[in-house]
Every structure is written in C-alpha cells, then in structure tokens.
Design a protein around this motif. Structure first.
Motif, PDB file in Angstrom:
ATOM      1  N   GLN A  61      71.162  54.567  11.490  1.00 17.24           N
ATOM      2  CA  GLN A  61      71.039  53.122  11.614  1.00 17.24           C
ATOM      3  C   GLN A  61      70.036  52.547  10.630  1.00 17.24           C
ATOM      4  OE1 GLN A  61      70.247  52.189  15.704  1.00 17.24           O
ATOM      5  NE2 GLN A  61      72.365  52.583  16.358  1.00 17.24           N
ATOM      6  N   ALA A  62      68.924  53.283  10.411  1.00 15.93           N
ATOM      7  CA  ALA A  62      67.938  52.802   9.436  1.00 15.93           C
ATOM      8  C   ALA A  62      68.532  52.776   8.039  1.00 15.93           C
ATOM      9  CB  ALA A  62      66.700  53.690   9.481  1.00 15.93           C
ATOM     10  N   LEU A  63      69.248  53.826   7.673  1.00 18.15           N
ATOM     11  CA  LEU A  63      69.875  53.880   6.355  1.00 18.15           C
ATOM     12  C   LEU A  63      70.950  52.818   6.220  1.00 18.15           C
ATOM     13  CD1 LEU A  63      70.119  55.297   3.644  1.00 18.15           C
ATOM     14  CD2 LEU A  63      71.723  56.914   4.697  1.00 18.15           C
ATOM     15  N   GLN A  64      71.698  52.607   7.278  1.00 13.99           N
ATOM     16  CA  GLN A  64      72.743  51.577   7.252  1.00 13.99           C
ATOM     17  C   GLN A  64      72.140  50.196   7.008  1.00 13.99           C
ATOM     18  OE1 GLN A  64      74.809  50.767  10.985  1.00 13.99           O
ATOM     19  NE2 GLN A  64      76.749  50.679   9.880  1.00 13.99           N
ATOM     20  N   SER A  65      70.989  49.918   7.634  1.00  6.70           N
ATOM     21  CA  SER A  65      70.329  48.634   7.432  1.00  6.70           C
ATOM     22  C   SER A  65      69.859  48.471   6.001  1.00  6.70           C
ATOM     23  CB  SER A  65      69.151  48.513   8.397  1.00  6.70           C
ATOM     24  OG  SER A  65      68.470  47.284   8.199  1.00  6.70           O
ATOM     25  N   LEU A  66      69.285  49.517   5.412  1.00  6.38           N
ATOM     26  CA  LEU A  66      68.810  49.444   4.035  1.00  6.38           C
ATOM     27  C   LEU A  66      69.957  49.228   3.056  1.00  6.38           C
ATOM     28  CD1 LEU A  66      66.150  52.313   4.051  1.00  6.38           C
ATOM     29  CD2 LEU A  66      65.707  49.852   3.889  1.00  6.38           C
ATOM     30  N   VAL A  67      71.106  49.835   3.331  1.00  5.79           N
ATOM     31  CA  VAL A  67      72.250  49.724   2.422  1.00  5.79           C
ATOM     32  C   VAL A  67      72.966  48.402   2.595  1.00  5.79           C
ATOM     33  CG1 VAL A  67      74.503  50.691   1.841  1.00  5.79           C
ATOM     34  CG2 VAL A  67      72.564  52.214   2.248  1.00  5.79           C
ATOM     35  N   GLU A  68      73.335  48.077   3.843  1.00  8.71           N
ATOM     36  CA  GLU A  68      74.236  46.951   4.078  1.00  8.71           C
ATOM     37  C   GLU A  68      73.510  45.625   4.279  1.00  8.71           C
ATOM     38  OE1 GLU A  68      76.772  48.085   7.302  1.00  8.71           O
ATOM     39  OE2 GLU A  68      77.512  49.888   6.295  1.00  8.71           O
ATOM     40  N   ARG A  69      72.300  45.662   4.795  1.00 12.81           N
ATOM     41  CA  ARG A  69      71.568  44.415   5.028  1.00 12.81           C
ATOM     42  C   ARG A  69      70.696  44.030   3.847  1.00 12.81           C
ATOM     43  NH1 ARG A  69      67.491  43.084  10.141  1.00 12.81           N
ATOM     44  NH2 ARG A  69      67.028  40.931   9.530  1.00 12.81           N
ATOM     45  N   TYR A  70      69.941  45.007   3.328  1.00 17.88           N
ATOM     46  CA  TYR A  70      68.999  44.704   2.259  1.00 17.88           C
ATOM     47  C   TYR A  70      69.514  45.064   0.876  1.00 17.88           C
ATOM     48  CZ  TYR A  70      65.806  44.182   6.176  1.00 17.88           C
ATOM     49  OH  TYR A  70      65.207  43.781   7.333  1.00 17.88           O
ATOM     50  N   GLY A  71      70.524  45.940   0.781  1.00 11.36           N
ATOM     51  CA  GLY A  71      71.101  46.289  -0.506  1.00 11.36           C
ATOM     52  C   GLY A  71      70.128  46.951  -1.456  1.00 11.36           C
ATOM     53  N   CYS A  72      69.225  47.795  -0.955  1.00 10.29           N
ATOM     54  CA  CYS A  72      68.229  48.387  -1.846  1.00 10.29           C
ATOM     55  C   CYS A  72      68.292  49.911  -1.874  1.00 10.29           C
ATOM     56  CB  CYS A  72      66.827  47.923  -1.441  1.00 10.29           C
ATOM     57  SG  CYS A  72      66.333  48.392   0.218  1.00 10.29           S
ATOM     58  N   ILE A  73      69.390  50.485  -1.487  1.00  7.51           N
ATOM     59  CA  ILE A  73      69.561  51.934  -1.553  1.00  7.51           C
ATOM     60  C   ILE A  73      70.841  52.234  -2.322  1.00  7.51           C
ATOM     61  CG2 ILE A  73      70.086  54.027  -0.232  1.00  7.51           C
ATOM     62  CD1 ILE A  73      67.206  53.322  -0.136  1.00  7.51           C
ATOM     63  N   ALA A  74      70.769  53.148  -3.248  1.00  7.41           N
ATOM     64  CA  ALA A  74      71.942  53.565  -4.002  1.00  7.41           C
ATOM     65  C   ALA A  74      72.130  55.061  -3.836  1.00  7.41           C
ATOM     66  CB  ALA A  74      71.794  53.225  -5.486  1.00  7.41           C
ATOM     67  N   GLY A  75      73.361  55.525  -3.964  1.00  3.17           N
ATOM     68  CA  GLY A  75      73.626  56.952  -3.867  1.00  3.17           C
ATOM     69  C   GLY A  75      73.637  57.607  -5.231  1.00  3.17           C
ATOM     70  N   TYR A  76      73.797  58.912  -5.230  1.00  2.00           N
ATOM     71  CA  TYR A  76      73.959  59.640  -6.488  1.00  2.00           C
ATOM     72  C   TYR A  76      75.347  59.351  -7.058  1.00  2.00           C
ATOM     73  CZ  TYR A  76      69.614  62.183  -5.738  1.00  2.00           C
ATOM     74  OH  TYR A  76      68.302  62.499  -5.576  1.00  2.00           O
TER      75      TYR A  76
END
Length: 352
Positions: A61-76
């Motif tokens: 859930q924490a990772l989902q929030s960073l990706v979908e809500r804040y847009g500040c996580i990218a994958g390899y």
C-alpha cells in the motif's frame, strides 16, 4: 503538514527496505535517483506495472501510494522494483529528495499559500458580495426548478385587442350604422416536444365574445342580415366568453425533409397558404380576407377548422415543397345531420 505525513508513511517503506537483506549492493546513488525520476524508460503510473510487486507484500500500500498518488517512484527498465534489496542512507536521501521535488511541483508552497491569504484579505469585501450573489442565484434557480411548468412543454400566451367604429353598406345597398366596439382574445398555447424534433400543440382561446361590423351585413331595411361571405371579418370575432379549443395537432418527421401533421383540430390554411399577411393574428390583419389561396374554403372549413391531416415535403431540402391537407369541419360528429352527411369523410370537408 504534507511533508510530515509523507515522511511518516514514506520512511516506513525506506526503513523496511534497509532492514531487508540482501541489500542494494550493486545499486549506485545515480541509479536510485533515476528510479524516482520520470524518465521515459522506467516511470510507471500503476503499481501493477512492477512485475515483482504483489498485493500480498507488506509494503504494497505504501508503494502503491508513492507510485499512483505522488508519481515519484520509477521501476527498472525491465519492469521490476527489486523491493528486497536495501539501500544506503545516502541513496535513501537522494531518493527522498527526488520524491519531495516531485511532490512540491504538485502542491502549493507556504509562500504560495501566504500570497493567496493576502489576496483573500485584500478582496474580502468583494468576495463576500460575490458569495451573496451566488447564494441568491442558487435560491432563484431552486425556485425556478421547483415551479417550472414542465421539462418538455413550453407555455406561450397572447392577448389581442381591436377597437372599431364606422358605418357600413351591405351587399344589397342597405345602409346601416355601427357604434364603436372593442374585441379581445386571450390565447394560451402549450408546445410539447418529446424528441426535440416533434411538436404537440394545444391552444385554448377565450375572449369577450365581441362582433365586428365587417362580419355582419345590413339588409335593405337597415337590419342585421348576418352575411355568409364575411369579407374582412376579424378572425377572433365571437371568441368567448367561454374557453374553446382552437388547436390540437401533432407534428412529426418520419423521414428527412418530410413533416406530417395530424389532429382533431387544425386548419387547411396551415398547409396550403403561406401568405405573410394572414394566418397569424398576432402579426397580421387578423382577417381571412387576406388569405390569397383561392383553394381554401374559408367559411365552411377553414374558419371553424376540424379533424384531419397534412404534410409538407421539402424536395431534397431545396426551394421546392409539396404540400397537401385534408380537413373535415364536422369530423368529430358521428351522427348524420339533417342536411349534411358530416363525420370525418362527409361534408363539409376539404382536400387539397
């Protein structure tokens, strides 16, 4: 406020990553920063795009929030997140800074909020006035919606009056006099559309029941004879004082360029007379005298109107139209009269 909230949820994720072995042994700071930036190869918009992240993961859930809500996580580039590899404190600092930069672009800063607050204080009076006007408009809209007549029917009203005076000579040469008189008609028309391309029209009329001297004649002795030709008679003479049905007709278009009208109360002049000086009591001379189509049987059919139908076919949408109509003045009568057949297909009627 938002930074404190983010650190509470975000550091939990980064701390968990740091406690999980094996670590990000082969990941540089630049790689981790790239992971949080919006590059064309690794940026994701949904956590489901990360192939090695599952809903059962404890930090999902924490990772989902960073990706979908804040847009500040990218994958390899290969679509993985590698959440089981830890990072150094330097790498965490670089990743956190990149993420906060991403968030700061989406939300107002304290300076921005202070500027807005200053503007609110400066224009407090104007804002209060606007708020009052909006509240007033909302109240009026609520009233209109609560009291509206119908969502499909429009109501139109008309009042027409005439004052007359003068003398008249009848067709037999007799001379009579007429005093000043006043005629009046009040009409209510209900225009209803069910599809936006059809029209159900109902018109109710009443008036003071006045008579005009154009519609009456004097005999050779000077008495009223009640002429049958009625040259120049005003259309709304004798209207009222009761309420009468002036029109009940439904118009629709079954195919393009074809208009069909049918009803128990309509008029031949609706279809076969386009004279701009007649047929509109609110704008013209209010007299059948100006009907310029000799095919119309004025007194027997067009004056009382009746049941029937008509159509108007505009050929190819161009300047040529084909029109036809049939109206039976006694179409509502099922009983044979003393001198006339009556009924929908009896006399008096007109087909053109």
């Amino acid at each position: 406020m938002y930074k404190r909230s983010f650190l509470g949820g975000g550091l939990g994720l980064f701390g968990a990553l740091a406690l999980t072995a094996p670590a990000f042994a082969d990941t540089s700071v630049s790689d981790l920063i790239a992971e949080t930036e919006s590059d064309s190869t690794g940026q994701v918009t949904s956590v489901s795009q990360l192939s090695d992240v599952q809903p059962t993961d404890w930090a999902f859930q924490a990772l989902q929030s960073l990706v979908e809500r804040y847009g500040c996580i990218a994958g390899y580039p290969n679509g993985t997140f590698r959440g089981n590899r830890s990072a150094t404190r330097y790498e965490m600092a670089a990743a956190l800074n990149a993420c906060l930069d991403q968030i700061s672009d989406r939300f107002a800063s304290k300076a921005d909020l202070d500027a807005v607050k200053a503007l609110q204080d400066e224009f407090a009076a104007e804002l209060a006035t606007l708020r009052g006007r909006v509240d007033g408009l909302e109240a009026r809209v609520d009233t209109v919606e609560a009291q509206q007549f119908s969502t499909t029917t429009k109501l139109e009203g008309s009042v027409i009056g005439t004052i007359q005076f003068g003398d008249q000579t009848d067709v037999d040469g007799g001379i009579g006099s007429s005093r000043a008189s006043a005629l009046a008609e009040v009409g209510l028309t209900f225009n209803t559309s069910f599809t936006g391309e059809d029209l159900l029209q109902i018109t109710l009329l009443t008036g003071n029941g006045g008579n005009d001297f154009f519609g009456e004649f004097f005999d050779a002795g000077g008495g009223l004879a009640g002429g049958t030709v009625n040259p120049g008679a005003i259309e709304y003479r004798d209207t009222g004082p009761g309420v009468e049905l002036d029109r009940l007709a439904y118009e629709f278009s079954p195919v393009e360029n074809l208009s069909v009208t049918i009803g128990p109360q309509l008029y031949p002049s609706d279809f076969i007379d386009g004279n701009s000086y007649a047929n509109d009591p609110g704008a013209d001379f209010n007299s059948g005298f100006f009907i310029n189509n000799a095919l119309i049987i004025n007194d027997a059919v067009d004056d009382p109107g009746g049941a029937g139908f008509g159509f108007n076919y505009n050929v190819g949408g161009g300047p040529l139209s084909l029109r036809a109509g049939y109206v039976a003045a006694a179409g509502g009568s099922a009983v044979e009269g003393a001198t006339e057949t009556e009924g929908l297909f009896g006399d008096p009627h007109q087909a053109v």
